[in-house]
Design a protein around this motif. Structure first.
Motif, PDB file in Angstrom:
ATOM      1  N   ARG A 408      -8.577  -2.715  -3.851  1.00 39.38           N
ATOM      2  CA  ARG A 408      -7.831  -2.037  -4.774  1.00 39.38           C
ATOM      3  C   ARG A 408      -6.437  -1.795  -4.028  1.00 39.38           C
ATOM      4  O   ARG A 408      -5.190  -2.086  -4.703  1.00 39.38           O
ATOM      5  CB  ARG A 408      -8.390  -0.938  -5.412  1.00 39.38           C
ATOM      6  CG  ARG A 408      -7.574  -0.164  -6.288  1.00 39.38           C
ATOM      7  CD  ARG A 408      -8.415   0.798  -7.351  1.00 39.38           C
ATOM      8  NE  ARG A 408      -8.652   2.042  -6.333  1.00 39.38           N
ATOM      9  CZ  ARG A 408      -9.842   2.559  -5.914  1.00 39.38           C
ATOM     10  NH1 ARG A 408     -10.911   1.741  -5.960  1.00 39.38           N
ATOM     11  NH2 ARG A 408      -9.965   3.632  -5.127  1.00 39.38           N
ATOM     12  N   HIS A 411      -4.584  -4.930  -3.911  1.00 44.95           N
ATOM     13  CA  HIS A 411      -3.977  -5.303  -5.170  1.00 44.95           C
ATOM     14  C   HIS A 411      -2.555  -4.600  -5.515  1.00 44.95           C
ATOM     15  O   HIS A 411      -1.517  -4.891  -6.054  1.00 44.95           O
ATOM     16  CB  HIS A 411      -4.950  -5.280  -6.242  1.00 44.95           C
ATOM     17  CG  HIS A 411      -6.212  -6.336  -5.975  1.00 44.95           C
ATOM     18  ND1 HIS A 411      -6.971  -6.397  -6.677  1.00 44.95           N
ATOM     19  CD2 HIS A 411      -6.057  -7.401  -5.253  1.00 44.95           C
ATOM     20  CE1 HIS A 411      -7.777  -7.291  -6.466  1.00 44.95           C
ATOM     21  NE2 HIS A 411      -7.286  -8.029  -5.642  1.00 44.95           N
ATOM     22  N   VAL A 412      -2.694  -3.163  -5.464  1.00 48.43           N
ATOM     23  CA  VAL A 412      -1.858  -2.079  -5.701  1.00 48.43           C
ATOM     24  C   VAL A 412      -0.651  -2.442  -4.865  1.00 48.43           C
ATOM     25  O   VAL A 412       0.528  -2.520  -5.482  1.00 48.43           O
ATOM     26  CB  VAL A 412      -2.154  -0.908  -5.682  1.00 48.43           C
ATOM     27  CG1 VAL A 412      -1.103   0.289  -5.891  1.00 48.43           C
ATOM     28  CG2 VAL A 412      -3.318  -0.354  -6.508  1.00 48.43           C
ATOM     29  N   LEU A 416       3.217  -3.228  -6.359  1.00 50.29           N
ATOM     30  CA  LEU A 416       4.262  -2.405  -5.821  1.00 50.29           C
ATOM     31  C   LEU A 416       5.504  -3.401  -5.816  1.00 50.29           C
ATOM     32  O   LEU A 416       6.597  -2.941  -6.149  1.00 50.29           O
ATOM     33  CB  LEU A 416       3.982  -1.652  -4.534  1.00 50.29           C
ATOM     34  CG  LEU A 416       3.407  -0.130  -4.892  1.00 50.29           C
ATOM     35  CD1 LEU A 416       2.734   0.256  -3.162  1.00 50.29           C
ATOM     36  CD2 LEU A 416       4.407   0.694  -5.347  1.00 50.29           C
ATOM     37  N   SER A 419       6.759  -4.115  -9.175  1.00 54.43           N
ATOM     38  CA  SER A 419       7.410  -2.626  -9.777  1.00 54.43           C
ATOM     39  C   SER A 419       8.661  -2.296  -9.215  1.00 54.43           C
ATOM     40  O   SER A 419       9.610  -1.741  -9.884  1.00 54.43           O
ATOM     41  CB  SER A 419       6.320  -1.273  -9.492  1.00 54.43           C
ATOM     42  OG  SER A 419       6.717  -0.381  -9.906  1.00 54.43           O
ATOM     43  N   LEU A 451       2.356   3.970  -8.722  1.00 53.77           N
ATOM     44  CA  LEU A 451       1.721   3.120  -7.908  1.00 53.77           C
ATOM     45  C   LEU A 451       1.675   3.186  -6.634  1.00 53.77           C
ATOM     46  O   LEU A 451       0.610   3.201  -5.903  1.00 53.77           O
ATOM     47  CB  LEU A 451       2.187   1.691  -8.260  1.00 53.77           C
ATOM     48  CG  LEU A 451       2.102   1.028  -9.482  1.00 53.77           C
ATOM     49  CD1 LEU A 451       3.138  -0.056  -9.799  1.00 53.77           C
ATOM     50  CD2 LEU A 451       0.697   0.767  -9.828  1.00 53.77           C
ATOM     51  N   ALA A 454      -1.120   5.571  -6.310  1.00 54.44           N
ATOM     52  CA  ALA A 454      -2.414   5.077  -6.500  1.00 54.44           C
ATOM     53  C   ALA A 454      -2.702   4.189  -5.179  1.00 54.44           C
ATOM     54  O   ALA A 454      -4.018   4.248  -4.653  1.00 54.44           O
ATOM     55  CB  ALA A 454      -2.451   4.078  -7.741  1.00 54.44           C
ATOM     56  N   TYR A 455      -1.713   3.775  -4.468  1.00 51.89           N
ATOM     57  CA  TYR A 455      -2.080   3.096  -3.310  1.00 51.89           C
ATOM     58  C   TYR A 455      -2.716   4.134  -2.208  1.00 51.89           C
ATOM     59  O   TYR A 455      -3.503   3.657  -1.500  1.00 51.89           O
ATOM     60  CB  TYR A 455      -0.595   2.318  -2.660  1.00 51.89           C
ATOM     61  CG  TYR A 455      -0.729   1.522  -1.327  1.00 51.89           C
ATOM     62  CD1 TYR A 455      -1.363   0.426  -1.439  1.00 51.89           C
ATOM     63  CD2 TYR A 455      -0.687   2.323  -0.151  1.00 51.89           C
ATOM     64  CE1 TYR A 455      -1.567  -0.239  -0.120  1.00 51.89           C
ATOM     65  CE2 TYR A 455      -0.807   1.739   0.956  1.00 51.89           C
ATOM     66  CZ  TYR A 455      -1.172   0.300   0.860  1.00 51.89           C
ATOM     67  OH  TYR A 455      -1.387  -0.176   2.289  1.00 51.89           O
TER      68      TYR A 455
END
Length: 490
Positions: A408, A411-412, A416, A419, A451, A454-455
């Motif tokens: 994950r 993917h983040v 990024l 984004s 994000l 989240a990372y």
């Protein structure tokens, strides 16, 4: 936070050098959009950059790595003071030194050693002396014959010759309890390290989150200041300033919440390792590599907790043998001598021989005691099997959780990049072309910082799962600090 201002001027009519065609094209487009009302004076010249919020991070880049490869130099807050394994070993020493549970286990181990010595001494000769001193008289038919001093002294020695193996079984029982108590020390140290490591991982998580929230507050504050310049010239856009300030306050609330969580994590860490709290910013680097699942499962029986249960079961087997041996004849040799003096008369005697004691009927007491010990041994083995099964399930769960978290995070990290491009494009379209609303811009910025959070969460979730994965197998200490794994207290 900084505002970079780009200034240009339109060249007068005349020959135009080729090198200036591109800048002039940009200026012409900006002037055209201004004439069409697509931009506000001043804002098209401003660009908010969060690079100043975190030294060394280029503009437009996330505070954490934006590639799929994990780089130790970019993963953490600033340059690490030493490599990750060195920091893990330092953390292990601090946690073990500060743990009251470890001190308690060490005292328990010392007590078990003294119990063993006491049992071992039961096979040695037992020597005792006795003596009396006083005054007395003798009389016959009411007539006193003598009055004088009375005294006596004696010495006795004895030792077991045969006890049906009871003493040897008791010594084996105590010896295995000593070994189990040593494993208890290792288990207590393992728990102390696990708690300290998970607390450090949480603290590092909140430190990085605080950095990102600080960048968000700085970026939105810069946007709010830019909008103030617009409102100063165009009062009809005052609602945008309200919206921007609301975004700043919301970001400040999130930052303050993380600041509180960081303080709590620091307080927990001090309770675990004491006041000597180091940064330990790189402890997660070695945790990125996950051992093979089959290897971890095969090492479960070597964990201190499982080894302690195995030794306790073996000790109870020996206790059952000792209890059963109490029904056997108990044979001891003994010698003794004594001397007494009373009324000027001295007498002495000595003896040597063998004493035999055998219980004919105890109502089933010996058998019941032996059966109870065997049942306790079996109960301990069942607890050991349950512990192995539980740890095996945890290993499967944590291994999957760690792999999922790292996947994950990768993917983040890729999202990024997109984004970052999106928020920069949104800024350009809003500030220069007027094709996006302020709401779109703030949404793009908030999404980018979410994000980043989240990372951070995905990465540190992986660290936590990896640490618990090793703890559920043979333990963290054999990997981090083998010298602290199961070392008995002396």
């Amino acid at each position: 936070m900084s505002i970079r201002v780009r200034r240009s001027s339109i060249a007068l009519p005349g020959p135009v050098p080729v090198a200036t065609i591109r800048p002039l094209r940009q200026v012409a487009l900006a002037c055209l959009m201004s004439l069409l009302g697509a931009t506000a004076p001043g804002l098209a010249l401003a660009y908010c950059d969060e690079a100043d919020a975190v030294a060394g991070v280029p503009a437009g880049r996330p505070a954490l790595p934006d590639t799929q490869a994990f780089s130790a130099s970019e993963l953490f807050d600033g340059p690490a003071q030493g490599d990750g394994m060195t920091q893990l070993a330092s953390l292990a020493r601090e946690a073990v030194t500060a743990s009251h549970d470890v001190r308690s286990a060490e005292h328990g181990s010392r007590a078990a050693r003294q119990d063993f010595k006491q049992t071992e001494a039961g096979g040695s000769p037992q020597v005792s002396v006795n003596g009396t001193l006083g005054i007395g008289q003798s009389a016959v038919a009411g007539r006193t014959l003598s009055v004088g001093g009375v005294g006596g002294a004696g010495v006795n020695a004895s030792a077991p010759l045969y006890d049906g193996g009871r003493l040897d079984a008791l010594k084996d029982y105590r010896q295995r309890l000593v070994a189990a108590s040593d494993e208890g020390i290792g288990n207590a140290r393992e728990r102390a390290l696990r708690e300290a490591l998970l607390t450090v991982i949480d603290r590092n998580r909140f430190r990085l989150q605080l950095k990102v929230h600080g960048q968000q507050v700085a970026k939105l504050s810069c946007l709010a200041r830019s909008i103030e310049q617009i409102v100063a010239r165009d009062r009809g856009r005052a609602s945008e300033l309200v919206q921007a300030r609301k975004g700043v306050r919301q970001a400040e609330i999130a930052r303050d919440e993380v600041q509180s969580l960081l303080r709590q994590a620091d307080a927990r860490l001090r309770r675990v390792v004491g006041d000597n709290v180091a940064p330990w910013g790189a402890v997660g680097v070695p945790l990125i590599e996950l051992p093979a699942l089959d290897t971890l499962l095969s090492q479960v029986p070597e964990s201190p907790e499982i080894r302690a249960l195995r030794l306790q079961a073996e000790a109870l087997d020996r206790l059952a043998r000792a209890n059963a041996a109490e029904g056997s004849p108990q044979v001891r040799w003994q010698v003794g001598a004594n001397s007494t003096r009373q009324a000027q008369v001295t007498s002495s005697a000595w003896n040597a021989g063998i004493a035999v004691n055998m219980v004919i009927d105890d109502g089933g007491s010996v058998s019941a005691a032996a059966s109870a010990s065997r049942e306790r041994a079996e109960a301990t083995r069942q607890a050991m099997a349950s512990g192995i099964n539980e740890r095996s399930k945890q290993i499967g769960t944590f291994h999957d959780a760690a792999r999922s978290a790292y996947l994950r995070a990768r993917h983040v990290a890729g999202v990024l990049q997109d984004s970052d491009q999106l928020r920069n494009a949104t800024f350009e379209q809003w500030s220069k072309l007027g094709r996006r609303s302020l709401f779109d811009l703030i949404s793009a910025e908030n999404e980018h910082y979410q994000l980043r959070i989240a990372y951070i969460n995905a990465l540190h979730d992986g660290f936590s799962a990896s640490a618990q994965l090793r703890n559920a197998s043979s333990g963290l200490l054999p990997w981090i600090a083998p010298e602290l794994a199961g070392v008995p207290a002396r």
